[in-house]
Motif scaffolding. Structure first.
Motif, PDB file in Angstrom:
ATOM      1  N   ASP A   1       0.832  -1.201   0.000  1.00  0.00           N
ATOM      2  CA  ASP A   1       0.000   0.000   0.000  1.00  0.00           C
ATOM      3  C   ASP A   1       0.871   1.257   0.000  1.00  0.00           C
ATOM      4  OD1 ASP A   1      -2.094   1.904   0.692  1.00  0.00           O
ATOM      5  OD2 ASP A   1      -1.392   1.704   2.766  1.00  0.00           O
ATOM      6  N   LEU A   2       1.886   1.252   0.861  1.00  0.00           N
ATOM      7  CA  LEU A   2       2.783   2.410   0.935  1.00  0.00           C
ATOM      8  C   LEU A   2       3.509   2.607  -0.383  1.00  0.00           C
ATOM      9  CD1 LEU A   2       4.364   1.935   4.487  1.00  0.00           C
ATOM     10  CD2 LEU A   2       2.952   3.860   3.755  1.00  0.00           C
ATOM     11  N   SER A   3       3.967   1.486  -0.937  1.00  0.00           N
ATOM     12  CA  SER A   3       4.730   1.530  -2.170  1.00  0.00           C
ATOM     13  C   SER A   3       3.934   2.207  -3.293  1.00  0.00           C
ATOM     14  CB  SER A   3       5.110   0.106  -2.539  1.00  0.00           C
ATOM     15  OG  SER A   3       5.659   0.079  -3.816  1.00  0.00           O
ATOM     16  N   THR A   4       2.642   1.843  -3.408  1.00  0.00           N
ATOM     17  CA  THR A   4       1.797   2.465  -4.425  1.00  0.00           C
ATOM     18  C   THR A   4       1.669   3.957  -4.190  1.00  0.00           C
ATOM     19  OG1 THR A   4       0.502   0.459  -4.070  1.00  0.00           O
ATOM     20  CG2 THR A   4      -0.342   2.036  -5.682  1.00  0.00           C
TER      21      THR A   4
ATOM     22  N   ALA B   1       9.739  -2.694  10.113  1.00  0.00           N
ATOM     23  CA  ALA B   1       9.422  -2.227  11.468  1.00  0.00           C
ATOM     24  C   ALA B   1       8.440  -1.066  11.420  1.00  0.00           C
ATOM     25  CB  ALA B   1      10.713  -1.819  12.185  1.00  0.00           C
ATOM     26  N   ILE B   2       8.635  -0.167  10.473  1.00  0.00           N
ATOM     27  CA  ILE B   2       7.728   0.979  10.351  1.00  0.00           C
ATOM     28  C   ILE B   2       6.328   0.522   9.938  1.00  0.00           C
ATOM     29  CG2 ILE B   2       7.208   3.048   8.975  1.00  0.00           C
ATOM     30  CD1 ILE B   2      10.234   3.657   9.022  1.00  0.00           C
ATOM     31  N   ALA B   3       6.279  -0.395   8.965  1.00  0.00           N
ATOM     32  CA  ALA B   3       4.975  -0.900   8.518  1.00  0.00           C
ATOM     33  C   ALA B   3       4.246  -1.543   9.690  1.00  0.00           C
ATOM     34  CB  ALA B   3       5.167  -1.915   7.392  1.00  0.00           C
ATOM     35  N   PHE B   4       4.972  -2.318  10.487  1.00  0.00           N
ATOM     36  CA  PHE B   4       4.350  -2.933  11.658  1.00  0.00           C
ATOM     37  C   PHE B   4       3.872  -1.864  12.642  1.00  0.00           C
ATOM     38  CE2 PHE B   4       4.931  -4.511  16.064  1.00  0.00           C
ATOM     39  CZ  PHE B   4       3.813  -5.337  16.095  1.00  0.00           C
ATOM     40  N   GLY B   5       4.720  -0.877  12.870  1.00  0.00           N
ATOM     41  CA  GLY B   5       4.352   0.207  13.781  1.00  0.00           C
ATOM     42  C   GLY B   5       3.092   0.925  13.337  1.00  0.00           C
ATOM     43  N   LEU B   6       2.977   1.126  12.028  1.00  0.00           N
ATOM     44  CA  LEU B   6       1.816   1.844  11.503  1.00  0.00           C
ATOM     45  C   LEU B   6       0.526   1.068  11.731  1.00  0.00           C
ATOM     46  CD1 LEU B   6       3.295   3.214   8.147  1.00  0.00           C
ATOM     47  CD2 LEU B   6       2.697   4.555  10.176  1.00  0.00           C
ATOM     48  N   ILE B   7       0.594  -0.273  11.613  1.00  0.00           N
ATOM     49  CA  ILE B   7      -0.644  -1.047  11.787  1.00  0.00           C
ATOM     50  C   ILE B   7      -0.915  -1.412  13.245  1.00  0.00           C
ATOM     51  CG2 ILE B   7      -0.669  -1.979   9.436  1.00  0.00           C
ATOM     52  CD1 ILE B   7       0.448  -4.601  10.555  1.00  0.00           C
ATOM     53  N   ALA B   8       0.126  -1.334  14.085  1.00  0.00           N
ATOM     54  CA  ALA B   8      -0.045  -1.819  15.459  1.00  0.00           C
ATOM     55  C   ALA B   8      -0.242  -0.711  16.493  1.00  0.00           C
ATOM     56  CB  ALA B   8       1.148  -2.681  15.854  1.00  0.00           C
ATOM     57  N   THR B   9      -0.148   0.555  16.064  1.00  0.00           N
ATOM     58  CA  THR B   9      -0.308   1.649  17.025  1.00  0.00           C
ATOM     59  C   THR B   9      -1.387   2.614  16.534  1.00  0.00           C
ATOM     60  OG1 THR B   9       1.406   2.954  15.926  1.00  0.00           O
ATOM     61  CG2 THR B   9       2.125   1.555  17.754  1.00  0.00           C
TER      62      THR B   9
ATOM     63  N   ALA C   1      14.993   8.620   2.229  1.00  0.00           N
ATOM     64  CA  ALA C   1      14.053   9.356   1.369  1.00  0.00           C
ATOM     65  C   ALA C   1      12.625   8.834   1.553  1.00  0.00           C
ATOM     66  CB  ALA C   1      14.481   9.219  -0.090  1.00  0.00           C
ATOM     67  N   VAL C   2      12.515   7.513   1.657  1.00  0.00           N
ATOM     68  CA  VAL C   2      11.198   6.894   1.789  1.00  0.00           C
ATOM     69  C   VAL C   2      10.554   7.238   3.136  1.00  0.00           C
ATOM     70  CG1 VAL C   2      10.099   4.650   2.149  1.00  0.00           C
ATOM     71  CG2 VAL C   2      11.550   5.019   0.148  1.00  0.00           C
ATOM     72  N   ILE C   3      11.335   7.204   4.194  1.00  0.00           N
ATOM     73  CA  ILE C   3      10.763   7.462   5.524  1.00  0.00           C
ATOM     74  C   ILE C   3      10.252   8.904   5.619  1.00  0.00           C
ATOM     75  CG2 ILE C   3      11.152   7.410   8.023  1.00  0.00           C
ATOM     76  CD1 ILE C   3      13.351   5.283   7.448  1.00  0.00           C
ATOM     77  N   LYS C   4      10.944   9.823   4.967  1.00  0.00           N
ATOM     78  CA  LYS C   4      10.454  11.208   4.947  1.00  0.00           C
ATOM     79  C   LYS C   4       9.050  11.259   4.355  1.00  0.00           C
ATOM     80  CE  LYS C   4      14.040  13.270   2.915  1.00  0.00           C
ATOM     81  NZ  LYS C   4      14.827  14.357   2.323  1.00  0.00           N
ATOM     82  N   LEU C   5       8.881  10.520   3.255  1.00  0.00           N
ATOM     83  CA  LEU C   5       7.563  10.509   2.593  1.00  0.00           C
ATOM     84  C   LEU C   5       6.511   9.799   3.440  1.00  0.00           C
ATOM     85  CD1 LEU C   5       8.742   9.782  -1.070  1.00  0.00           C
ATOM     86  CD2 LEU C   5       7.825  11.933  -0.194  1.00  0.00           C
ATOM     87  N   ILE C   6       6.911   8.705   4.060  1.00  0.00           N
ATOM     88  CA  ILE C   6       5.949   7.963   4.887  1.00  0.00           C
ATOM     89  C   ILE C   6       5.472   8.836   6.054  1.00  0.00           C
ATOM     90  CG2 ILE C   6       5.612   5.965   6.423  1.00  0.00           C
ATOM     91  CD1 ILE C   6       7.513   4.374   4.688  1.00  0.00           C
TER      92      ILE C   6
END
Length: 532
Positions: free
Chosen positions: A430-433, A468-476, A496-501
């Motif tokens: 989902d994030l990738s898209t 870890a970030i993907a897990f954090g996003l769905i678990a918190t 670069a990706v984490i800035k966008l996320i």
DNA sequence: CTAGGGTTAG
């Protein structure tokens, strides 16, 4: 015999000691030995210890506890053999001194044996053993010691708390644990003790909570050198150079005497913010005004300062002017900078130096082999690969950790062992898209593997921090901040990706890599200003 | 007249 002492008062004391004819008294011998140890005279102390035994004076518990601090001049196992005969090893004081000596030599198992043989274990013995486990990285064992001692009715004191809080600052310990010990320290009315509060400050800073660290610092009623240094280093780790330098200026204003650690903090702060000229200025202040002789740590900081800023010629000049040859750590700094600033020739030299010094360092081989590949030198590349195989060099696995509800979850790149792996990978998809919609293009140059481009993209998308970030996003809960810890440096593509996320998910994401903290804001900006 | 443990850095 004692030929020389660094302390004139001790020379006088020794003369008096010999003249007054108190040579037969074990107490005066021990007092003299203790005096030398407190005045930087380990050799003299050990000489006196031998002399007293030669003269037939039997050392007592006091003497043994004192002489055991004379490492590395004495050998703990030799003294151990002597104290066993008298049963002194079972006393808390001698036993503690002995176990601590073993700890300092890295022999924790020996230390634990001595500890278990102590008859009445007091808080000093318990704290020493706890600190022993802490120093050798045995976090779990240290925490177990704490609960065992309290259950046994022993009251922890400020030394116990500073050790256990230091344990909680480790990447593998949970923040919840640290907060619990903080609460315990408050209940014990020891939280404002200097060594406890400095340990608290450091723990919060290392665990990514610079605000709490700052609060602890501001609430300190009195401060010592360690408090000031801890705050400077804390800000430096978080890339808050201006604040670190403000603390330094305040120290100067209050005329606090600085030491070499102060400047390691200051240089680190400058490095992380790219403040080359400032760093140079403080180097001069250290040498000229404070009369502190630069150590290899300071040189290493200066190499770091220049190389991260891309000024590799200046970095090499520091290396050339050092009194000792550069360590593998210094060459690693150079190598990392060469990769960022694309200086292939120098990078090659650095990698070769590292491999010569540390044949088991995998990153150097991988980088070297890739540099040859980029230059089209397939023969040299094959040689490096063969060398790796022959030496059985394995790549260091990169881990990322995230704490959710007091539980730490660990992820490897491409990890599929987490119970919620399906949801995690769905979230990544989902994030990738959504990232691609924003025009994000993966930077495949960060993949150090010989595979085709499609696979490179997949490898990047599964870097451990992203899992870890993907897990954090769905678990918190939505909007709550995330804190990720990792053992390697974050790659440019992930950065670069984490800035966008952070931006699209409207979350603050804090990442602690092997080097420093990155605070990614929901505005899509990182606190490092893309300089790291 | 004498004793053992801790906190800051990279």
């Amino acid at each position: 015999m004692v030929a020389y002492s660094k302390c004139m008062a001790m020379v006088d004391a020794l003369r008096l000691f010999k003249e007054t004819g108190s040579l037969g008294n074990v107490v005066s011998w021990t007092a003299m030995i203790s005096g030398f140890l407190q005045n930087d005279g380990k050799e003299e102390a050990v000489d006196l210890f031998s002399e007293m035994k030669r003269k037939g004076v039997r050392p007592n518990e006091f003497t043994y506890s004192v002489i055991l601090t004379a490492l590395p001049v004495i050998s703990p196992s030799e003294v151990h053999a002597q104290v066993v005969k008298t049963n002194y090893e079972r006393s808390s004081t001698v036993g503690t001194a002995l176990l601590d000596a073993y700890v300092k030599l890295g022999k924790v198992d020996e230390a634990a044996k001595v500890f278990s043989g102590i008859d009445d274990k007091d808080i000093v013995a318990w704290s020493a053993m706890l600190a022993g486990y802490a120093q050798t990285g045995e976090t779990e064992a240290a925490i177990k010691m704490f609960s065992k001692l309290t259950k046994g009715g022993v009251k922890p004191n400020e030394f116990t708390f500073s050790s256990i809080l230091n344990v909680c600052a480790a990447t593998t310990a949970s923040m919840g644990q640290g907060k619990q010990f903080h609460g315990f320290a408050i209940k014990s009315r020891l939280d404002s003790s200097l060594c406890v509060s400095s340990a608290l400050l450091t723990m919060y800073a290392k665990k990514g909570n610079i605000e709490s660290a700052e609060e602890v610092f501001k609430r300190q009623r009195e401060r010592d050198l360690v408090s000031w240094n801890s705050m400077i280093s804390g800000y430096a780790q978080h890339g808050q150079a201006m604040k670190a330098l403000e603390v330094f200026k305040e120290m100067k204003k209050r005329k606090v005497k600085m030491d070499s650690v102060t400047f390691v903090g200051v240089f680190t702060a400058c490095t992380h913010a790219g403040l080359v000229e400032e760093g140079e200025k403080y180097y001069d202040i250290m040498v000229r005004d404070c009369k502190i002789a630069p150590t290899k740590e300071h040189n290493s900081c200066m190499v770091d300062l220049y190389s991260r800023a891309g000024q590799l010629e200046k970095a090499m000049k520091v290396i050339d002017n050092m009194p000792n040859p550069a360590s593998s750590t210094i060459w690693r700094t150079i190598l990392a900078a060469c990769r960022v600033h694309k200086k292939t020739e120098l990078g090659r030299l650095a990698a070769e130096k590292i491999i010569a010094m540390k044949p088991e360092d995998s990153a150097a081989y991988v980088l070297l082999s890739n540099m040859y590949a980029e230059a089209g030198d397939w023969q040299e590349r094959a040689k490096v690969r063969k060398l790796m195989n022959e030496r059985n060099v394995k790549k260091e696995p990169g881990y990322s950790w995230i704490e959710v509800k007091n539980k730490t979850h660990a992820f490897l790149a491409g990890d599929r062992s987490h119970p919620r792996k399906d949801q995690i990978y769905m979230k990544l998809e989902d994030l990738s898209t959504r990232l691609k919609d924003l025009g994000y293009e993966p930077d495949k140059s960060y993949v150090l593997q010989d595979i085709d481009d499609e696979h490179k993209e997949a490898v990047l998308a599964q870097h451990s921090e992203r899992l870890a970030i993907a897990f954090g996003l769905i678990a918190t809960p939505k909007g709550s901040p995330l804190l990720i810890i990792k053992n390697l440096r974050v790659c440019g593509d992930c950065h670069a990706v984490i800035k966008l996320i952070a931006k699209i998910e409207k979350r603050e994401i804090v990442v602690r890599d092997s080097n420093r903290f990155h605070h990614f804001g929901s505005d899509g900006v990182c606190s490092c200003g893309d300089f790291w």
